[in-house]
Design a protein around this motif. Structure first.
Motif, PDB file in Angstrom:
ATOM      1  N   UNK A  40      35.981-103.186 -33.435  1.00 32.94           N
ATOM      2  CA  UNK A  40      36.687-101.965 -33.044  1.00 32.94           C
ATOM      3  C   UNK A  40      36.709-100.883 -34.127  1.00 32.94           C
ATOM      4  N   UNK A  41      35.591-100.761 -34.862  1.00 34.50           N
ATOM      5  CA  UNK A  41      35.405 -99.645 -35.774  1.00 34.50           C
ATOM      6  C   UNK A  41      33.981 -99.122 -35.634  1.00 34.50           C
ATOM      7  N   UNK A  42      33.813 -97.834 -35.851  1.00 37.82           N
ATOM      8  CA  UNK A  42      32.493 -97.225 -35.993  1.00 37.82           C
ATOM      9  C   UNK A  42      32.237 -97.137 -37.489  1.00 37.82           C
ATOM     10  N   UNK A  43      31.194 -97.802 -37.978  1.00 41.33           N
ATOM     11  CA  UNK A  43      30.952 -97.897 -39.420  1.00 41.33           C
ATOM     12  C   UNK A  43      29.579 -97.317 -39.738  1.00 41.33           C
ATOM     13  N   UNK A  44      29.545 -96.313 -40.616  1.00 39.90           N
ATOM     14  CA  UNK A  44      28.254 -95.765 -41.007  1.00 39.90           C
ATOM     15  C   UNK A  44      28.134 -95.686 -42.517  1.00 39.90           C
ATOM     16  N   UNK A  45      26.928 -95.972 -42.990  1.00 40.90           N
ATOM     17  CA  UNK A  45      26.624 -95.957 -44.415  1.00 40.90           C
ATOM     18  C   UNK A  45      25.671 -94.811 -44.710  1.00 40.90           C
ATOM     19  N   UNK A 103      35.341 -94.864 -38.594  1.00 39.33           N
ATOM     20  CA  UNK A 103      36.162 -94.069 -37.680  1.00 39.33           C
ATOM     21  C   UNK A 103      36.635 -94.959 -36.542  1.00 39.33           C
ATOM     22  N   UNK A 104      37.705 -94.532 -35.876  1.00 42.30           N
ATOM     23  CA  UNK A 104      38.254 -95.273 -34.748  1.00 42.30           C
ATOM     24  C   UNK A 104      37.565 -94.838 -33.461  1.00 42.30           C
ATOM     25  N   UNK A 105      37.090 -95.781 -32.654  1.00 45.77           N
ATOM     26  CA  UNK A 105      36.435 -95.417 -31.396  1.00 45.77           C
ATOM     27  C   UNK A 105      37.451 -94.955 -30.356  1.00 45.77           C
ATOM     28  N   UNK A 135      21.134 -86.709 -34.850  1.00 45.43           N
ATOM     29  CA  UNK A 135      22.273 -87.438 -35.402  1.00 45.43           C
ATOM     30  C   UNK A 135      22.453 -88.820 -34.778  1.00 45.43           C
ATOM     31  N   UNK A 136      23.057 -89.725 -35.564  1.00 47.05           N
ATOM     32  CA  UNK A 136      23.416 -91.038 -35.033  1.00 47.05           C
ATOM     33  C   UNK A 136      24.594 -90.888 -34.085  1.00 47.05           C
ATOM     34  N   UNK A 137      24.610 -91.625 -32.967  1.00 44.05           N
ATOM     35  CA  UNK A 137      25.714 -91.500 -32.006  1.00 44.05           C
ATOM     36  C   UNK A 137      26.944 -92.284 -32.453  1.00 44.05           C
ATOM     37  N   UNK A 138      28.115 -91.695 -32.289  1.00 41.57           N
ATOM     38  CA  UNK A 138      29.360 -92.354 -32.664  1.00 41.57           C
ATOM     39  C   UNK A 138      30.339 -92.282 -31.494  1.00 41.57           C
ATOM     40  N   UNK A 139      31.108 -93.351 -31.313  1.00 37.48           N
ATOM     41  CA  UNK A 139      32.090 -93.415 -30.231  1.00 37.48           C
ATOM     42  C   UNK A 139      33.430 -92.845 -30.691  1.00 37.48           C
TER      43      UNK A 139
END
Length: 333
Positions: free
Chosen positions: A134-139, A191-193, A237-241
Motif C-alpha cells: 500500500x505504498x507507491x515507491x520510486x527511486x 506516496x500514498x495511493x 513519466x512513470x505512472x503513479x496511483x
C-alpha cells in the motif's frame, strides 16, 4: 434479550477474539491466512488515515500554514540540517519526513507525499530483502548504480537518470543494493495511493541529463494523465496511483525556469550533489519565488513546502549560485 451495551462490548472485543484464535491455532490454515491478510490491510489503512489526519492537523495550525485565502504563493522552508539523518557507515541518509528512528510530528506527510529519503549506500552493501504494501515507491538515481530485485521476478541495474517505480499494492518484497565498486546516491520517494488492494506493478523510465538541462522533465505522473503509459518500460513519466506529479531539472548558472502548479500545494527539493553534508546547506544555490510573492533561497539538501495562492500558481526557480543545481518539484493535490 441482550442489552445494547452488552452487544457493543462484544463487538469491540472481536479483534481480540480473532487474535486469540489465531495465536492458539483454533482456526483452519486457510481461514487464518485470510484473517491475517485482512488484519494487515486494516493496520495499513488505519496508519494511512492516521498520517493524513496528523498532517492535516499540523498544517492547519495557524502558526504553520499560510491563510487559505492568500493571494500569492507561500513557502515554508525545510532546511537540510533540520532533516532527520543517520550515518550507519554503509548507509548515509537524510529523511525529509518521519522515517525509521527519526520521528517528527510536524513532518509526517504532505498531500500524498510520505517519504523523501536521500540515501548514499556504500559499494556492495544495501537494503536486504524486505516487504512493503500500500505504498507507491520510486527511486531516482543521482549517481552510481542501484541493483533492484523483487518478488515479482524483476532484476535490474539502475544508473544515473533511471527512475524505478514500484506500485506495491497488496504486497511485494524487494532488495536494493549498491552495484559495482562505487557508492550509489539515490532518492527513495514514497506516496500514498488513492486506491488500495491493487495488484503490484513495476515500471522503469530513463531521462538523460540533456532532457533535464534547463528545462523540466516530467518523470512521474498520475495514472491516466496525458502522456502517461502503462508499459513496464516506455517513454514519458512513470505512472503513479497518487495525485502527484514530479518534475526534475538540471538548472545551469544564471538560468531561470517557471513551473505552473496545478495542485493546491507542492514541494521542492534541491539534491545534495556536492557530497554528504550534515551541517548547514552549501553547494548549489537557487532562489524561488512567484509573481508578486515572497522569495526564498535554497541550497543543496534544502527543501520547501509550497502553498499555492489564489492569485497565481506559477513557481519561478532561479539558479543564483556558482554551479548547476539538480532540482525536484512535486505538484500535489
Amino acid at each position: 434479550m441482550l442489552s445494547k451495551s452488552y452487544l457493543l462490548v462484544h463487538i469491540a472485543l472481536v479483534p481480540l477474539y480473532i487474535s486469540l484464535a489465531l495465536y492458539l491455532n483454533f482456526l483452519p490454515q486457510n481461514i487464518s491466512d485470510n484473517l491475517l491478510s485482512l488484519l494487515r490491510q486494516a493496520k495499513s489503512n488505519f496508519r494511512a488515515q492516521y498520517l493524513k489526519a496528523t498532517i492535516t492537523n499540523n498544517f492547519h495550525n495557524t502558526a504553520t500554514i499560510p491563510n487559505a485565502t492568500m493571494s500569492s504563493m507561500k513557502f515554508v522552508p525545510r532546511r537540510s540540517e533540520e532533516r532527520g539523518n543517520a550515518d550507519h557507515d554503509w548507509l548515509k541518509t537524510f529523511h525529509t519526513f518521519s522515517f525509521a528512528m527519526y520521528q517528527d510530528s510536524q513532518h509526517e506527510l504532505f498531500g500524498s507525499l510520505r517519504v523523501i529519503n536521500e540515501d548514499r549506500v556504500a559499494p556492495r552493501t544495501g537494503f536486504g530483502t524486505h516487504s512493503h504494501r500500500e505504498f507507491e515507491i520510486f527511486s531516482y538515481v543521482v549517481a552510481g548504480e542501484l541493483e533492484h530485485k523483487d518478488s515479482m521476478g524483476n532484476i535490474e541495474i539502475l544508473k544515473r537518470g533511471d527512475l524505478q517505480m514500484t506500485s506495491t499494492g497488496t504486497g511485494i518484497s524487494h532488495s536494493e543494493k549498491a552495484h559495482g565498486s562505487k557508492q550509489v546516491h539515490f532518492l527513495q520517494i514514497w506516496s500514498l495511493p488513492t486506491t488500495s488492494r491493487l495488484p503490484p506493478k513495476y515500471y522503469t523510465r530513463h531521462f538523460t541529463d540533456e532532457e533535464k538541462t534547463d528545462k523540466w522533465a516530467r518523470v512521474v505522473a498520475p495514472v491516466g494523465a496525458p502522456g502517461v503509459s502503462g508499459d513496464r518500460e516506455g517513454a514519458g513519466p512513470a505512472p503513479v496511483q497518487s495525485p502527484l506529479t514530479l518534475y526534475a531539472t538540471l538548472l545551469g548558472q544564471g538560468k531561470t525556469l517557471s513551473r505552473p502548479l496545478e495542485g493546491k500545494k507542492g514541494y521542492i527539493h534541491v539534491v545534495q550533489t556536492s557530497g554528504y553534508n550534515e551541517g548547514k546547506a552549501k553547494g548549489a544555490s537557487v532562489k524561488i519565488n512567484s509573481k508578486g510573492g515572497e522569495e526564498l533561497t535554497l541550497r543543496e539538501g534544502d527543501g520547501a513546502y509550497i502553498f499555492v495562492g489564489k492569485g497565481g500558481n506559477t513557481l519561478q526557480v532561479e539558479n543564483d549560485g556558482d554551479r548547476t543545481a539538480e532540482i525536484l518539484v512535486f505538484d500535489l493535490d
